[in-house]
Write a protein that holds these residues in place. Structure first.
Motif, PDB file in Angstrom:
ATOM      1  N   ALA A 120       0.861   5.440 -12.316  1.00 33.82           N
ATOM      2  CA  ALA A 120       2.408   5.479 -11.540  1.00 33.82           C
ATOM      3  C   ALA A 120       2.345   5.763  -9.963  1.00 33.82           C
ATOM      4  O   ALA A 120       3.118   5.015  -9.334  1.00 33.82           O
ATOM      5  CB  ALA A 120       3.412   6.483 -12.383  1.00 33.82           C
ATOM      6  N   GLY A 121       1.508   6.358  -9.843  1.00 34.98           N
ATOM      7  CA  GLY A 121       1.374   6.839  -8.267  1.00 34.98           C
ATOM      8  C   GLY A 121       0.785   5.586  -7.455  1.00 34.98           C
ATOM      9  O   GLY A 121       1.209   5.502  -6.468  1.00 34.98           O
ATOM     10  N   THR A 122      -0.122   4.693  -8.039  1.00 34.26           N
ATOM     11  CA  THR A 122      -0.487   3.599  -7.571  1.00 34.26           C
ATOM     12  C   THR A 122       0.551   2.458  -7.332  1.00 34.26           C
ATOM     13  O   THR A 122       0.630   1.801  -6.477  1.00 34.26           O
ATOM     14  CB  THR A 122      -1.965   3.222  -8.167  1.00 34.26           C
ATOM     15  OG1 THR A 122      -2.896   4.044  -8.326  1.00 34.26           O
ATOM     16  CG2 THR A 122      -2.246   1.806  -7.648  1.00 34.26           C
ATOM     17  N   ILE A 123       1.225   2.553  -8.268  1.00 34.92           N
ATOM     18  CA  ILE A 123       2.378   1.579  -8.238  1.00 34.92           C
ATOM     19  C   ILE A 123       3.231   2.041  -6.821  1.00 34.92           C
ATOM     20  O   ILE A 123       3.770   1.231  -6.115  1.00 34.92           O
ATOM     21  CB  ILE A 123       3.167   1.502  -9.389  1.00 34.92           C
ATOM     22  CG1 ILE A 123       2.525   0.861 -10.567  1.00 34.92           C
ATOM     23  CG2 ILE A 123       4.667   0.796  -9.154  1.00 34.92           C
ATOM     24  CD1 ILE A 123       3.049   0.694 -11.955  1.00 34.92           C
ATOM     25  N   GLU A 124       3.488   3.161  -6.763  1.00 32.19           N
ATOM     26  CA  GLU A 124       4.367   3.580  -5.736  1.00 32.19           C
ATOM     27  C   GLU A 124       3.636   3.428  -4.290  1.00 32.19           C
ATOM     28  O   GLU A 124       4.163   3.359  -3.278  1.00 32.19           O
ATOM     29  CB  GLU A 124       4.667   5.223  -5.778  1.00 32.19           C
ATOM     30  CG  GLU A 124       5.577   5.307  -6.921  1.00 32.19           C
ATOM     31  CD  GLU A 124       6.626   4.379  -7.255  1.00 32.19           C
ATOM     32  OE1 GLU A 124       7.403   4.050  -5.861  1.00 32.19           O
ATOM     33  OE2 GLU A 124       7.120   3.751  -8.005  1.00 32.19           O
ATOM     34  N   LEU A 125       2.481   3.191  -4.287  1.00 31.77           N
ATOM     35  CA  LEU A 125       1.598   3.095  -3.001  1.00 31.77           C
ATOM     36  C   LEU A 125       1.710   1.608  -2.800  1.00 31.77           C
ATOM     37  O   LEU A 125       1.896   1.234  -1.498  1.00 31.77           O
ATOM     38  CB  LEU A 125       0.040   3.367  -3.270  1.00 31.77           C
ATOM     39  CG  LEU A 125      -0.425   4.711  -3.379  1.00 31.77           C
ATOM     40  CD1 LEU A 125      -1.856   4.782  -3.685  1.00 31.77           C
ATOM     41  CD2 LEU A 125      -0.220   5.564  -2.032  1.00 31.77           C
ATOM     42  N   LEU A 126       1.731   0.666  -3.896  1.00 35.19           N
ATOM     43  CA  LEU A 126       1.897  -0.788  -3.330  1.00 35.19           C
ATOM     44  C   LEU A 126       3.191  -1.024  -3.388  1.00 35.19           C
ATOM     45  O   LEU A 126       3.642  -2.089  -2.502  1.00 35.19           O
ATOM     46  CB  LEU A 126       1.102  -1.427  -4.528  1.00 35.19           C
ATOM     47  CG  LEU A 126      -0.293  -1.322  -4.965  1.00 35.19           C
ATOM     48  CD1 LEU A 126      -0.444  -1.949  -6.253  1.00 35.19           C
ATOM     49  CD2 LEU A 126      -1.025  -1.603  -3.838  1.00 35.19           C
ATOM     50  N   ARG A 127       4.083  -0.507  -4.074  1.00 28.09           N
ATOM     51  CA  ARG A 127       5.567  -1.001  -3.867  1.00 28.09           C
ATOM     52  C   ARG A 127       6.134  -1.162  -2.431  1.00 28.09           C
ATOM     53  O   ARG A 127       6.586  -2.372  -2.188  1.00 28.09           O
ATOM     54  CB  ARG A 127       6.654  -0.094  -4.659  1.00 28.09           C
ATOM     55  CG  ARG A 127       7.867  -0.488  -4.958  1.00 28.09           C
ATOM     56  CD  ARG A 127       8.999   0.572  -5.449  1.00 28.09           C
ATOM     57  NE  ARG A 127       8.418   1.149  -6.488  1.00 28.09           N
ATOM     58  CZ  ARG A 127       8.735   0.716  -7.984  1.00 28.09           C
ATOM     59  NH1 ARG A 127       9.555  -0.533  -7.983  1.00 28.09           N
ATOM     60  NH2 ARG A 127       8.370   1.549  -8.884  1.00 28.09           N
TER      61      ARG A 127
END
Length: 247
Positions: A120-127
């Protein structure tokens, strides 16, 4: 294991994940890549995806990684492919990288979701990096079936780090992204990722003095990884690249 130890182990790997060149090309086709599109790759390793796609599709972009050893290999690959003017590689903590907002058509992190303390945190880094309609690529392990307790230590994971494929879908949906495609590793992909590491470590140990400070850790890493893969990994551990679109 330290970064230095991974640099030793993965010396002979071009792709630092259980993904073949054929599946990497398939992934590019799935993403409908076009000339001029931009790609951000966090924890890019040796840059095989970024440089290879730049050569094949005419894309460009930025790769970020902590390892200067890996980045040197990435820059050499870009030069070999004639795409050094299209792709750049920056040394730094991928989890702290601040991309220009909405400036990339593809944003990826393959096999390194630890940079965001999990999926979830990595998705927020990429978004924030994605332009409207852009695609996110996440490479992530999953369980083929629930492993026995002893498998977690053998494979270097915690019980809640990863879930089944359907559980991974649940995590994507909870994070507000839609799964639109995927490319999964098979047993041979895992073998071709791990087995070259065993050879690389063996060669390193053969030519390194026995009193070198890294020798005990590299012997332990070799023994642990080899037995974990053969005993548990081949049966229980899966991996895939998931193509996602933010809602």
């Amino acid at each position: 294991m330290s970064l230095r130890h991974h640099e030793i182990a993965e010396a002979d790997n071009r792709i630092l994940n259980p993904l073949s060149q054929e599946k990497l090309r398939l992934l590019g086709e799935i993403c409908r890549l076009k000339e001029g599109q931009r790609h951000l790759d966090l924890a890019c390793g040796k840059g095989e995806m970024l440089a290879g796609w730049a050569k094949r599709y005419g894309t460009g972009g930025v790769g970020v990684d902590l390892s200067e050893v890996f980045l040197t290999a990435a820059r050499e690959r870009a030069a070999e492919f004639g795409v050094s003017e299209s792709v750049t590689f920056e040394r730094g903590d991928a989890g702290k990288y601040q991309p220009e907002p909405a400036s990339f058509d593809i944003a990826s992190c393959l096999g390194a979701t630890w940079i965001g303390d999990g999926l979830a945190g990595t998705i927020e880094l990429l978004r924030p990096a994605l332009r409207p309609g852009g695609l996110m690529l996440i490479g992530e392990p999953y369980w083929h079936e629930t492993p026995p307790e002893e498998a977690y230590e053998a494979l270097g994971t915690e019980p809640d780090d990863f879930v089944s494929l359907s559980g991974t879908l649940d995590r994507f949906e909870a994070a507000g992204v839609d799964l639109v495609e995927m490319v999964l590793a098979d047993g041979d992909n895992w073998d071709r990722y791990y087995a070259p590491q065993w050879f690389a470590i063996s060669e390193w140990l053969r030519r390194t003095p026995a009193d070198h400070p890294d020798v005990p850790a590299m012997r332990e890493f070799l023994d642990h990884q080899r037995r974990g893969h053969l005993t548990y990994g081949k049966r229980y551990f899966g991996w895939g690249v998931f193509v996602l679109r933010p809602r």
